[in-house]
Design a protein around this motif. Structure first.
Motif, PDB file in Angstrom:
ATOM      1  N   VAL A  28      -3.561   7.950  -2.039  1.00  0.00           N
ATOM      2  CA  VAL A  28      -2.276   8.501  -1.589  1.00  0.00           C
ATOM      3  C   VAL A  28      -1.339   8.534  -2.799  1.00  0.00           C
ATOM      4  N   HIS A  29      -0.917   9.732  -3.197  1.00  0.00           N
ATOM      5  CA  HIS A  29      -0.150   9.905  -4.443  1.00  0.00           C
ATOM      6  C   HIS A  29       1.256   9.344  -4.363  1.00  0.00           C
ATOM      7  N   ASP A  30       1.966   9.703  -3.329  1.00  0.00           N
ATOM      8  CA  ASP A  30       3.403   9.491  -3.260  1.00  0.00           C
ATOM      9  C   ASP A  30       3.744   8.033  -2.944  1.00  0.00           C
ATOM     10  N   ALA A  31       4.527   7.408  -3.815  1.00  0.00           N
ATOM     11  CA  ALA A  31       4.897   6.002  -3.635  1.00  0.00           C
ATOM     12  C   ALA A  31       5.701   5.808  -2.354  1.00  0.00           C
ATOM     13  N   HIS A  32       6.532   6.779  -1.996  1.00  0.00           N
ATOM     14  CA  HIS A  32       7.325   6.682  -0.771  1.00  0.00           C
ATOM     15  C   HIS A  32       6.403   6.656   0.450  1.00  0.00           C
ATOM     16  N   ASN A  33       5.409   7.544   0.468  1.00  0.00           N
ATOM     17  CA  ASN A  33       4.457   7.579   1.583  1.00  0.00           C
ATOM     18  C   ASN A  33       3.657   6.283   1.669  1.00  0.00           C
ATOM     19  N   ALA A  34       3.157   5.811   0.528  1.00  0.00           N
ATOM     20  CA  ALA A  34       2.381   4.571   0.520  1.00  0.00           C
ATOM     21  C   ALA A  34       3.224   3.401   1.024  1.00  0.00           C
ATOM     22  N   ALA A  36       5.843   3.560   3.003  1.00  0.00           N
ATOM     23  CA  ALA A  36       6.122   3.732   4.431  1.00  0.00           C
ATOM     24  C   ALA A  36       4.928   3.309   5.279  1.00  0.00           C
ATOM     25  N   VAL A  37       3.711   3.553   4.789  1.00  0.00           N
ATOM     26  CA  VAL A  37       2.513   3.129   5.524  1.00  0.00           C
ATOM     27  C   VAL A  37       2.494   1.606   5.634  1.00  0.00           C
ATOM     28  N   LEU A  38       2.841   0.895   4.559  1.00  0.00           N
ATOM     29  CA  LEU A  38       2.884  -0.570   4.617  1.00  0.00           C
ATOM     30  C   LEU A  38       3.864  -1.047   5.679  1.00  0.00           C
ATOM     31  N   GLY A  45       1.511  -4.975  13.412  1.00  0.00           N
ATOM     32  CA  GLY A  45       0.740  -6.224  13.369  1.00  0.00           C
ATOM     33  C   GLY A  45      -0.493  -6.178  12.486  1.00  0.00           C
ATOM     34  N   VAL A  46      -0.568  -5.199  11.593  1.00  0.00           N
ATOM     35  CA  VAL A  46      -1.689  -5.105  10.655  1.00  0.00           C
ATOM     36  C   VAL A  46      -1.251  -5.758   9.345  1.00  0.00           C
ATOM     37  N   GLY A  47      -1.985  -6.761   8.910  1.00  0.00           N
ATOM     38  CA  GLY A  47      -1.575  -7.498   7.733  1.00  0.00           C
ATOM     39  C   GLY A  47      -2.416  -7.273   6.501  1.00  0.00           C
ATOM     40  N   ARG A  48      -3.428  -6.407   6.588  1.00  0.00           N
ATOM     41  CA  ARG A  48      -4.294  -6.157   5.421  1.00  0.00           C
ATOM     42  C   ARG A  48      -4.279  -4.672   5.092  1.00  0.00           C
ATOM     43  N   VAL A  49      -3.982  -4.381   3.825  1.00  0.00           N
ATOM     44  CA  VAL A  49      -4.003  -3.011   3.320  1.00  0.00           C
ATOM     45  C   VAL A  49      -4.889  -2.987   2.087  1.00  0.00           C
ATOM     46  N   ALA A  50      -5.748  -1.982   2.003  1.00  0.00           N
ATOM     47  CA  ALA A  50      -6.577  -1.774   0.814  1.00  0.00           C
ATOM     48  C   ALA A  50      -6.063  -0.550   0.079  1.00  0.00           C
ATOM     49  N   LEU A  51      -5.760  -0.724  -1.192  1.00  0.00           N
ATOM     50  CA  LEU A  51      -5.307   0.380  -2.028  1.00  0.00           C
ATOM     51  C   LEU A  51      -6.496   0.849  -2.856  1.00  0.00           C
ATOM     52  N   LEU A  52      -7.019   2.038  -2.522  1.00  0.00           N
ATOM     53  CA  LEU A  52      -8.177   2.606  -3.211  1.00  0.00           C
ATOM     54  C   LEU A  52      -7.699   3.781  -4.061  1.00  0.00           C
ATOM     55  N   TYR A  53      -7.720   3.580  -5.360  1.00  0.00           N
ATOM     56  CA  TYR A  53      -7.261   4.618  -6.283  1.00  0.00           C
ATOM     57  C   TYR A  53      -8.334   4.839  -7.341  1.00  0.00           C
ATOM     58  N   THR A  60       3.746   2.447  -7.340  1.00  0.00           N
ATOM     59  CA  THR A  60       4.536   1.228  -7.164  1.00  0.00           C
ATOM     60  C   THR A  60       5.111   1.230  -5.756  1.00  0.00           C
ATOM     61  N   ILE A  61       4.814   0.182  -5.006  1.00  0.00           N
ATOM     62  CA  ILE A  61       5.319   0.090  -3.631  1.00  0.00           C
ATOM     63  C   ILE A  61       6.812  -0.238  -3.665  1.00  0.00           C
ATOM     64  N   SER A  62       7.601   0.574  -3.012  1.00  0.00           N
ATOM     65  CA  SER A  62       9.043   0.380  -2.952  1.00  0.00           C
ATOM     66  C   SER A  62       9.376  -0.743  -1.981  1.00  0.00           C
ATOM     67  N   LYS A  63      10.126  -1.729  -2.456  1.00  0.00           N
ATOM     68  CA  LYS A  63      10.519  -2.836  -1.573  1.00  0.00           C
ATOM     69  C   LYS A  63      11.350  -2.329  -0.403  1.00  0.00           C
ATOM     70  N   GLY A  64      12.318  -1.459  -0.701  1.00  0.00           N
ATOM     71  CA  GLY A  64      13.199  -0.966   0.355  1.00  0.00           C
ATOM     72  C   GLY A  64      12.480  -0.118   1.382  1.00  0.00           C
ATOM     73  N   VAL A  65      11.676   0.853   0.921  1.00  0.00           N
ATOM     74  CA  VAL A  65      10.971   1.749   1.850  1.00  0.00           C
ATOM     75  C   VAL A  65       9.953   0.964   2.672  1.00  0.00           C
TER      76      VAL A  65
END
Length: 195
Positions: A28-34, A36-38, A45-53, A60-65
């Motif tokens: 997923v290219h867009d940091a805002h989209n990534a 927002a998914v988190l 209630g999903v606590g595990r995310v895998a970042l496959l690049y 960079t995951i935005s703290k605010g978004v």
């Protein structure tokens, strides 16, 4: 030292966390989209995310978004689809890839109460061929307008809402506790307590 209210909140989040669900961001290219998914994953209630690049830099995951959820999640990093798939299989998760293609099932037809990895593809190409080939099912959200698909972060939230609906109906969000949750709780407490 955390307040009693804060301790209850931390424990309550972990009690309802779905330990057998992973959300995979497949290039997923867009940091805002990534980001927002988190936030959506945490909210359902999903606590595990895998970042496959594999062919794009990890955004960079935005703290605010992300709603400051990153610090409360387990985030796995992969640059090899085979390694990501192997880890999901070890966890016993069926792999469900999102992709607009002939033969893709509606997300409403999937049994989301089983251990599952939801793979969300990038904004332009969808899931990579490697992740589609590894998938047990390919799904798309039925569209009623002119657009072919939703934005990836919106699509992720829609599918996770269905996952939540099915699991809540089966009582899977009732408070549960185990050793893994206890270990995570202790690590959260250490984070909350200044040295």
């Amino acid at each position: 030292m955390p307040t009693e209210q804060r301790l209850r909140r931390l424990r309550g989040v972990l009690e309802r966390r779905q330990d057998d669900v992973t959300v995979v961001l497949d290039n997923v290219h867009d940091a805002h989209n990534a980001s927002a998914v988190l936030r959506s994953a945490d909210g359902f209630g999903v606590g595990r995310v895998a970042l496959l690049y594999t062919d794009h830099p990890t955004p960079t995951i935005s703290k605010g978004v992300s709603g400051y959820t990153r610090k409360w999640m387990t985030i796995d990093h992969y640059d090899d689809p085979a390694a990501c798939v192997a880890a999901l299989r070890v966890r016993g998760e069926q792999i469900v890839a999102t992709h607009v293609e002939a033969g893709a099932r509606s997300h409403l037809e999937i049994d989301w109460t089983r251990p599952v990895a939801l793979v969300l593809g990038n904004e332009h190409e969808g899931c990579t061929a490697a992740m589609r080939a590894a998938a047990d099912a390919t799904v798309a959200i039925p569209m009623q307008g002119m657009a072919q698909s939703f934005n990836v972060s919106v699509a992720g939230a829609i599918i996770m809402a269905e996952l939540y609906r099915q699991r809540a109906e089966q009582g899977m969000y009732r408070p549960q506790w185990n050793e893994a949750k206890e270990r995570l709780y202790r690590s959260w407490l250490a984070r909350e307590t200044p040295c």
